[in-house]
Design a protein around this motif. Structure first.
Motif, mmCIF file in Angstrom:
data_model
loop_
_atom_site.group_PDB
_atom_site.id
_atom_site.type_symbol
_atom_site.label_atom_id
_atom_site.label_comp_id
_atom_site.label_asym_id
_atom_site.label_seq_id
_atom_site.Cartn_x
_atom_site.Cartn_y
_atom_site.Cartn_z
ATOM 1 N N LYS A 19 8.849 -7.219 2.566
ATOM 2 C CA LYS A 19 8.381 -8.176 3.056
ATOM 3 C C LYS A 19 8.278 -9.236 2.798
ATOM 4 O O LYS A 19 8.759 -10.324 3.605
ATOM 5 C CB LYS A 19 8.477 -7.469 4.525
ATOM 6 C CG LYS A 19 8.408 -6.245 5.361
ATOM 7 C CD LYS A 19 8.060 -5.921 6.662
ATOM 8 C CE LYS A 19 8.590 -4.339 6.698
ATOM 9 N NZ LYS A 19 7.740 -3.457 8.057
ATOM 10 N N LEU A 20 7.551 -9.559 1.843
ATOM 11 C CA LEU A 20 6.456 -9.867 2.159
ATOM 12 C C LEU A 20 8.065 -11.715 1.452
ATOM 13 O O LEU A 20 8.843 -11.313 0.243
ATOM 14 C CB LEU A 20 5.760 -10.661 0.448
ATOM 15 C CG LEU A 20 4.549 -9.597 1.102
ATOM 16 C CD1 LEU A 20 3.512 -9.143 0.045
ATOM 17 C CD2 LEU A 20 3.893 -9.537 2.101
ATOM 18 N N THR A 21 7.451 -12.446 1.110
ATOM 19 C CA THR A 21 8.204 -13.950 0.660
ATOM 20 C C THR A 21 7.601 -14.353 -0.558
ATOM 21 O O THR A 21 7.122 -13.752 -1.327
ATOM 22 C CB THR A 21 8.006 -15.032 1.366
ATOM 23 O OG1 THR A 21 6.564 -16.025 1.584
ATOM 24 C CG2 THR A 21 8.381 -15.083 2.694
ATOM 25 N N ALA A 22 8.160 -15.459 -1.379
ATOM 26 C CA ALA A 22 7.745 -15.311 -3.252
ATOM 27 C C ALA A 22 6.459 -15.675 -3.504
ATOM 28 O O ALA A 22 5.419 -15.192 -3.823
ATOM 29 C CB ALA A 22 8.915 -15.672 -4.069
ATOM 30 N N VAL A 23 6.344 -16.381 -2.167
ATOM 31 C CA VAL A 23 4.923 -17.155 -2.450
ATOM 32 C C VAL A 23 3.837 -16.767 -2.024
ATOM 33 O O VAL A 23 2.476 -16.198 -2.262
ATOM 34 C CB VAL A 23 4.985 -18.323 -1.152
ATOM 35 C CG1 VAL A 23 3.216 -19.277 -1.465
ATOM 36 C CG2 VAL A 23 6.017 -19.649 -1.471
ATOM 37 N N GLU A 24 4.195 -15.507 -0.444
ATOM 38 C CA GLU A 24 3.331 -14.251 -0.411
ATOM 39 C C GLU A 24 2.774 -13.545 -1.803
ATOM 40 O O GLU A 24 2.140 -13.026 -1.508
ATOM 41 C CB GLU A 24 3.956 -13.539 1.204
ATOM 42 C CG GLU A 24 3.701 -14.596 2.132
ATOM 43 C CD GLU A 24 4.644 -14.096 3.444
ATOM 44 O OE1 GLU A 24 4.102 -14.614 4.064
ATOM 45 O OE2 GLU A 24 5.907 -12.943 3.130
ATOM 46 N N SER A 25 4.183 -13.107 -2.160
ATOM 47 C CA SER A 25 3.544 -12.174 -3.373
ATOM 48 C C SER A 25 2.803 -12.729 -4.200
ATOM 49 O O SER A 25 1.920 -12.414 -5.203
ATOM 50 C CB SER A 25 5.153 -12.427 -4.030
ATOM 51 O OG SER A 25 6.233 -11.493 -3.000
ATOM 52 N N HIS A 26 3.660 -14.028 -4.418
ATOM 53 C CA HIS A 26 1.674 -14.533 -5.807
ATOM 54 C C HIS A 26 0.819 -14.941 -4.970
ATOM 55 O O HIS A 26 0.058 -14.865 -5.836
ATOM 56 C CB HIS A 26 2.648 -16.277 -5.792
ATOM 57 C CG HIS A 26 1.721 -17.003 -6.687
ATOM 58 N ND1 HIS A 26 1.872 -17.020 -7.784
ATOM 59 C CD2 HIS A 26 0.306 -18.262 -6.137
ATOM 60 C CE1 HIS A 26 0.742 -17.708 -8.644
ATOM 61 N NE2 HIS A 26 -0.284 -18.657 -7.223
ATOM 62 N N TYR A 27 1.030 -14.754 -3.718
ATOM 63 C CA TYR A 27 -0.704 -14.722 -3.208
ATOM 64 C C TYR A 27 -1.380 -13.398 -3.415
ATOM 65 O O TYR A 27 -2.471 -13.739 -3.793
ATOM 66 C CB TYR A 27 -0.748 -15.031 -1.621
ATOM 67 C CG TYR A 27 0.041 -16.410 -1.497
ATOM 68 C CD1 TYR A 27 -0.795 -17.312 -2.585
ATOM 69 C CD2 TYR A 27 0.311 -16.285 0.413
ATOM 70 C CE1 TYR A 27 -0.130 -18.970 -1.836
ATOM 71 C CE2 TYR A 27 -0.003 -17.882 0.464
ATOM 72 C CZ TYR A 27 -0.089 -18.964 -0.919
ATOM 73 O OH TYR A 27 0.210 -20.914 -0.623
ATOM 74 N N LEU A 28 -0.222 -12.222 -3.231
ATOM 75 C CA LEU A 28 -1.165 -10.908 -3.193
ATOM 76 C C LEU A 28 -1.158 -10.712 -4.789
ATOM 77 O O LEU A 28 -2.041 -10.051 -5.202
ATOM 78 C CB LEU A 28 0.196 -9.809 -2.606
ATOM 79 C CG LEU A 28 0.245 -8.822 -3.545
ATOM 80 C CD1 LEU A 28 -1.236 -7.920 -2.700
ATOM 81 C CD2 LEU A 28 1.655 -7.727 -2.872
ATOM 82 N N ASP A 29 -0.296 -11.491 -5.887
ATOM 83 C CA ASP A 29 -0.791 -10.612 -7.145
ATOM 84 C C ASP A 29 -2.280 -11.108 -7.537
ATOM 85 O O ASP A 29 -3.162 -11.420 -8.320
ATOM 86 C CB ASP A 29 0.888 -11.628 -8.194
ATOM 87 C CG ASP A 29 1.352 -11.227 -8.023
ATOM 88 O OD1 ASP A 29 1.165 -10.035 -7.566
ATOM 89 O OD2 ASP A 29 2.426 -11.552 -8.166
ATOM 90 N N ARG A 30 -2.297 -12.533 -7.336
ATOM 91 C CA ARG A 30 -3.752 -13.217 -7.080
ATOM 92 C C ARG A 30 -4.920 -12.489 -6.235
ATOM 93 O O ARG A 30 -5.873 -12.719 -6.743
ATOM 94 C CB ARG A 30 -3.863 -14.572 -6.753
ATOM 95 C CG ARG A 30 -3.145 -15.249 -7.364
ATOM 96 C CD ARG A 30 -3.182 -17.727 -7.418
ATOM 97 N NE ARG A 30 -3.806 -17.369 -5.945
ATOM 98 C CZ ARG A 30 -3.407 -18.706 -5.066
ATOM 99 N NH1 ARG A 30 -3.670 -19.714 -6.145
ATOM 100 N NH2 ARG A 30 -3.960 -18.802 -3.753
ATOM 101 N N ALA A 31 -4.648 -12.175 -5.309
ATOM 102 C CA ALA A 31 -5.664 -11.393 -4.875
ATOM 103 C C ALA A 31 -5.647 -9.244 -5.398
ATOM 104 O O ALA A 31 -6.968 -9.505 -5.152
ATOM 105 C CB ALA A 31 -5.304 -11.124 -3.447
ATOM 106 N N ILE A 32 -4.643 -8.935 -6.172
ATOM 107 C CA ILE A 32 -5.188 -7.825 -6.066
ATOM 108 C C ILE A 32 -6.042 -8.929 -8.059
ATOM 109 O O ILE A 32 -6.527 -7.497 -8.525
ATOM 110 C CB ILE A 32 -3.524 -7.534 -6.741
ATOM 111 C CG1 ILE A 32 -2.849 -6.632 -5.012
ATOM 112 C CG2 ILE A 32 -4.008 -6.869 -8.342
ATOM 113 C CD1 ILE A 32 -1.602 -6.696 -6.325
ATOM 114 N N ALA A 33 -5.901 -9.291 -8.624
ATOM 115 C CA ALA A 33 -5.802 -10.073 -9.903
ATOM 116 C C ALA A 33 -7.476 -10.235 -9.798
ATOM 117 O O ALA A 33 -8.823 -9.757 -10.132
ATOM 118 C CB ALA A 33 -5.043 -11.360 -10.734
#
Length: 80
Positions: A19-33
């Motif tokens: 359900k995440l947008t591309a921008v939200e996916s990018h935010y998630l990537d940063r959070a996981i890192a």
């Protein structure tokens, strides 16, 4: 999403992920890192092994735990 080895998403995190947008996916990537670099970032949830992480800048929220050997991060919930 380039998390590499060591990150596993389980239901309901997987259902939230689609359900995440591309921008939200990018935010998630940063959070996981960030969590992979410092697994103790999230606040402990009392009487469990779970931790609750909320990003200061982008507001991504993840409920997760890290295995005993700190090799795998299990993400149980994602919100962006």
């Amino acid at each position: 999403m380039g998390w590499g080895r060591g990150v596993v998403l389980v239901e309901p995190a997987l259902s939230q992920l689609v359900k995440l947008t591309a921008v939200e996916s990018h935010y998630l990537d940063r959070a996981i890192a960030a969590i992979r670099a410092n697994p103790e970032l999230g606040a402990p949830i009392s009487e469990t092994l779970l931790r609750d992480y909320v990003g200061d800048v982008d507001g991504v929220r993840m409920i997760y735990y890290v295995t005993a050997l700190r090799r795998i991060t299990i993400v149980a919930y994602v919100e962006a």
